[in-house]
Design a protein around this motif. Sequence first.
Motif, PDB file in Angstrom:
ATOM      1  N   PRO A 125     -23.782 109.097 -26.085  1.00  0.00           N
ATOM      2  CA  PRO A 125     -23.935 109.028 -24.627  1.00  0.00           C
ATOM      3  C   PRO A 125     -25.149 108.166 -24.256  1.00  0.00           C
ATOM      4  O   PRO A 125     -26.230 108.331 -24.826  1.00  0.00           O
ATOM      5  N   ILE A 126     -24.946 107.250 -23.286  1.00  0.00           N
ATOM      6  CA  ILE A 126     -26.063 106.392 -22.886  1.00  0.00           C
ATOM      7  C   ILE A 126     -26.264 106.387 -21.371  1.00  0.00           C
ATOM      8  O   ILE A 126     -27.190 105.734 -20.877  1.00  0.00           O
ATOM      9  N   GLY A 127     -25.419 107.087 -20.621  1.00  0.00           N
ATOM     10  CA  GLY A 127     -25.598 107.080 -19.173  1.00  0.00           C
ATOM     11  C   GLY A 127     -24.349 107.528 -18.440  1.00  0.00           C
ATOM     12  O   GLY A 127     -23.507 108.254 -18.988  1.00  0.00           O
ATOM     13  N   TYR A 128     -24.211 107.035 -17.177  1.00  0.00           N
ATOM     14  CA  TYR A 128     -23.078 107.422 -16.329  1.00  0.00           C
ATOM     15  C   TYR A 128     -22.572 106.209 -15.556  1.00  0.00           C
ATOM     16  O   TYR A 128     -23.345 105.338 -15.153  1.00  0.00           O
ATOM     17  N   PHE A 129     -21.253 106.206 -15.327  1.00  0.00           N
ATOM     18  CA  PHE A 129     -20.650 105.149 -14.520  1.00  0.00           C
ATOM     19  C   PHE A 129     -19.471 105.745 -13.758  1.00  0.00           C
ATOM     20  O   PHE A 129     -18.614 106.385 -14.349  1.00  0.00           O
ATOM     21  N   LYS A 130     -19.496 105.565 -12.449  1.00  0.00           N
ATOM     22  CA  LYS A 130     -18.438 106.084 -11.576  1.00  0.00           C
ATOM     23  C   LYS A 130     -18.289 107.604 -11.716  1.00  0.00           C
ATOM     24  O   LYS A 130     -17.195 108.146 -11.608  1.00  0.00           O
ATOM     25  N   GLY A 131     -19.408 108.298 -11.952  1.00  0.00           N
ATOM     26  CA  GLY A 131     -19.374 109.744 -12.059  1.00  0.00           C
ATOM     27  C   GLY A 131     -18.919 110.267 -13.408  1.00  0.00           C
ATOM     28  O   GLY A 131     -18.822 111.480 -13.602  1.00  0.00           O
ATOM     29  N   MET A 132     -18.633 109.381 -14.360  1.00  0.00           N
ATOM     30  CA  MET A 132     -18.184 109.798 -15.685  1.00  0.00           C
ATOM     31  C   MET A 132     -19.231 109.420 -16.726  1.00  0.00           C
ATOM     32  O   MET A 132     -19.975 108.436 -16.559  1.00  0.00           O
ATOM     33  N   GLU A 133     -19.306 110.207 -17.786  1.00  0.00           N
ATOM     34  CA  GLU A 133     -20.288 109.934 -18.830  1.00  0.00           C
ATOM     35  C   GLU A 133     -19.913 108.648 -19.571  1.00  0.00           C
ATOM     36  O   GLU A 133     -18.774 108.464 -19.981  1.00  0.00           O
TER      37      GLU A 133
END
Length: 255
Positions: A125-133
Amino acid sequence: MDEAALSYAEVKALAAGNPLIKEKMDLDVQLTRLKTLKAAHDSQRYELENKIAIGFPAEIRKCKEQIENATVDAATVKEHSVVDADGKDVFCIQLEKKVYYEKEPAGKALLGLLGLALNSEKPVPIGYFKGMELQIQHLPFGNEYHARLAGSGTYSTQLGADVLGNLTRLSNLANGIEPSIEKTRNMQIQLEQQLASAEEEVKRPFPQATELTEKSKRLAVLEGLLNMNDKDIVTDTEPEQQCQTDNRQRGQEER
């Protein structure tokens, strides 16, 4: 002896033009063909039974799960998508603890994080995009890096060396979740139709079953007749053998 070898009675009958032996030989050929067709029919039926019991239900369940997960994830993407006055998507991504609104620095930061997955067997895991991990994964075979969006389901796309191109792939991945629902639903419908067809097909008997039974019975009759002929031949030779024995005995008495 080889199974194809003819008995003494069959050889004699064939030499004498006996129609029974010709009929038997024709039946042997026809029965071999019919048995081959029946074996293929049975093999197909077993395969269909396996698909009906295991294959199709498993694939249908998988489609239902994908539809359910994608429905939830599509709603998440929609909830976390913002458009400007012109209707264009406003870019935003979180990488580690930093939020980026500009694509170029975000793309460079993404490339800089790929090394975290190099020695990991699991997605990192490195972050979030569009509310998804947002996760990254290194595939040793081919030395590829993949980005994964994880929600109720998981969605993956390959990454390259293009800074902006990787962000475009991420956007396409997130925006493609909702359209994938209809495709998966169509696939489920096709699988259900195939299941119904298989259930009908597996009920059908071997088309030439009657012909196979009748010809098998006729072959048994012919073999019985030929065996009877064989016994008659042996019986017919016994008086000749007895005569030869009597002659040898009389010759010995005379001497």
